[in-house]
Design an enzyme around this catalytic site. Structure first.
Site, mmCIF file in Angstrom:
data_model
loop_
_atom_site.group_PDB
_atom_site.id
_atom_site.type_symbol
_atom_site.label_atom_id
_atom_site.label_comp_id
_atom_site.label_asym_id
_atom_site.label_seq_id
_atom_site.Cartn_x
_atom_site.Cartn_y
_atom_site.Cartn_z
ATOM 1 C CD GLU A 176 -10.667 -23.744 18.092
ATOM 2 O OE1 GLU A 176 -10.756 -22.871 17.220
ATOM 3 O OE2 GLU A 176 -9.581 -24.024 18.670
ATOM 4 C CE1 TYR B 78 -6.502 -27.975 10.656
ATOM 5 C CE2 TYR B 78 -4.609 -29.369 11.155
ATOM 6 C CZ TYR B 78 -5.142 -28.227 10.587
ATOM 7 O OH TYR B 78 -4.294 -27.341 9.959
ATOM 8 N N GLY B 79 -10.358 -32.370 14.020
ATOM 9 C CA GLY B 79 -10.693 -33.658 14.638
ATOM 10 C C GLY B 79 -11.504 -34.639 13.835
ATOM 11 C CG ASP C 83 -3.829 -26.927 18.263
ATOM 12 O OD1 ASP C 83 -3.843 -28.165 18.108
ATOM 13 O OD2 ASP C 83 -4.821 -26.301 18.658
ATOM 14 C CB SER C 84 -6.310 -27.604 14.491
ATOM 15 O OG SER C 84 -6.778 -27.809 15.811
ATOM 16 C CB CYS D 132 -2.394 -30.530 17.017
ATOM 17 S SG CYS D 132 -3.963 -31.062 16.320
ATOM 18 C CG ASN D 133 -3.094 -35.250 21.365
ATOM 19 O OD1 ASN D 133 -2.341 -36.103 21.801
ATOM 20 N ND2 ASN D 133 -3.348 -34.134 22.032
ATOM 21 C CB THR D 134 -6.153 -34.193 15.375
ATOM 22 O OG1 THR D 134 -7.021 -34.128 16.506
ATOM 23 C CG2 THR D 134 -6.901 -34.726 14.188
ATOM 24 C CB CYS E 299 -7.879 -33.329 22.604
ATOM 25 S SG CYS E 299 -8.345 -31.862 21.642
ATOM 26 C CB THR E 300 -3.416 -29.570 22.746
ATOM 27 O OG1 THR E 300 -3.915 -29.260 21.435
ATOM 28 C CG2 THR E 300 -2.291 -30.568 22.640
ATOM 29 C CG HIS E 301 -8.791 -27.533 21.544
ATOM 30 N ND1 HIS E 301 -7.827 -27.870 20.636
ATOM 31 C CD2 HIS E 301 -9.420 -26.444 21.053
ATOM 32 C CE1 HIS E 301 -7.882 -27.028 19.618
ATOM 33 N NE2 HIS E 301 -8.835 -26.147 19.846
HETATM 34 N N1 DGL Z 1 -6.121 -29.678 19.653
HETATM 35 C C1 DGL Z 1 -6.251 -30.760 18.755
HETATM 36 C C2 DGL Z 1 -5.797 -32.076 19.348
HETATM 37 O O1 DGL Z 1 -4.967 -32.075 20.248
HETATM 38 C C3 DGL Z 1 -7.504 -30.996 18.013
HETATM 39 C C4 DGL Z 1 -8.500 -29.955 17.822
HETATM 40 C C5 DGL Z 1 -9.198 -30.104 16.510
HETATM 41 O O2 DGL Z 1 -10.082 -30.963 16.390
HETATM 42 O O3 DGL Z 1 -8.819 -29.371 15.616
HETATM 43 O O4 DGL Z 1 -6.219 -33.112 18.902
#
Ligand code: DGL
Length: 275
Positions: free
Chosen positions: A160, A43-44, A11-12, A74-76, A194-196
């Site tokens: 974060e 990363y978003g 993940d990011s 990570c979805n992004t 988004c996994t966050h």
């Molecule tokens: N956890 C990431 C996701 O699922 C994105 C977090 C990020 O923006 O880096 O998209």
């Protein structure tokens, strides 16, 4: 010849730990390496090119550690880098039998089963939302389901920076939920794409009317991975199974461990990685 062949989970930053937690519960006997690119998160809001470049660098690092299989938790990264890695990078690498999988397709495959009204809301980063991956993938499996999306650019920074439990977070949680729900009053299922975002689940559930279900991806992705391993014995047999879990971050390990323990639900001791 490396003797350890773990599953890589990427993940990011911290978000992938919400997915790793479910995977480690459902598939506890495998060895795992988790790596968060915290130094370059989030990363978003980054471009396709940058997300691809960063994600590929991390995937190559996992391969060097002996992982034959890497999950982009990570979805992004799944939205912006997975296809290019699968189609343009992987086939030309030293060992093209290694695999990289994402979290969007397994989620899209089942999300239509959650809605009774046929209307699903998807919350994600700007990158995930603008890629259009979710509407495309969900409508591939459920052509009649209406998909409304909204980017929540403030949520990952709140998480974060460990501000997600504070009052300041309430404002942004409510703001984005209201904005999504005004798009379509029929929405009865909200996918946290988004996994966050599962870290905000308590707040989200407090705000949402009771007829709306918020769905996190962890268990969905874990079940899909179990299914994948069953269908791919050639991959399953390559993986080592000593229940070893190693954690790495591109940022400061001490800071990572403190936060990661909250996400993972148990003690985390990480090491620094230089890409
Ligand atoms: N956890 C990431 C996701 O699922 C994105 C977090 C990020 O923006 O880096 O998209």
């Amino acid at each position: 010849m490396q003797s350890s062949h773990p599953i890589g989970i990427f993940d990011s930053g911290y978000g992938g730990l919400t997915v790793f937690k479910s995977i480690a519960e459902q598939l506890s006997n495998y060895d795992y390496i988790y790596m968060g690119d915290n130094a370059r998160a989030p990363y978003g809001n980054r471009s396709f090119e940058t997300v691809h470049e960063y994600t590929l660098e991390c995937v190559e690092w996992f391969f060097k550690q002996g992982c034959p299989l890497v999950i982009l938790a990570c979805n992004t990264a799944s939205a912006k880098a997975l296809r290019t890695i699968q189609q343009q990078n992987l086939p030309y690498m030293e060992d093209p039998t290694r695999r990289v999988l994402g979290v969007i397709r397994p989620t899209a495959e089942v999300i239509g089963n959650y809605t009774k009204t046929g209307s699903v809301g998807v919350l994600g980063t700007r990158g995930t939302v603008t890629s259009g991956s979710y509407p495309i993938e969900i409508n591939h499996f459920y052509p009649s389901v209406k998909v409304r999306q909204l980017a929540c650019p403030m949520w990952v920074p709140l998480i974060e920076n460990n501000e997600y439990q504070n009052e300041g977070a309430d404002y942004f949680v409510k703001k984005y939920l209201d904005q999504l729900l005004t798009q379509d009053a029929d929405i009865d299922t909200i996918l946290l794409a988004c996994t966050h975002y599962p870290l905000l689940l308590d707040k989200i559930r407090q705000i949402l009317p009771t007829h709306i279900t918020a769905v996190a991806q962890g268990d969905i992705v874990a079940s899909s991975l179990a299914d994948y391993l069953q269908r791919h014995p050639e991959m399953e047999q390559r993986l080592t199974k000593n229940s070893v879990r190693n954690f790495y971050t591109t940022d400061d390990p001490a800071g990572f461990d403190e936060q990661a323990t909250i996400f993972f639900g148990q003690g985390v001791k990480s090491a620094a990685v230089e890409l």
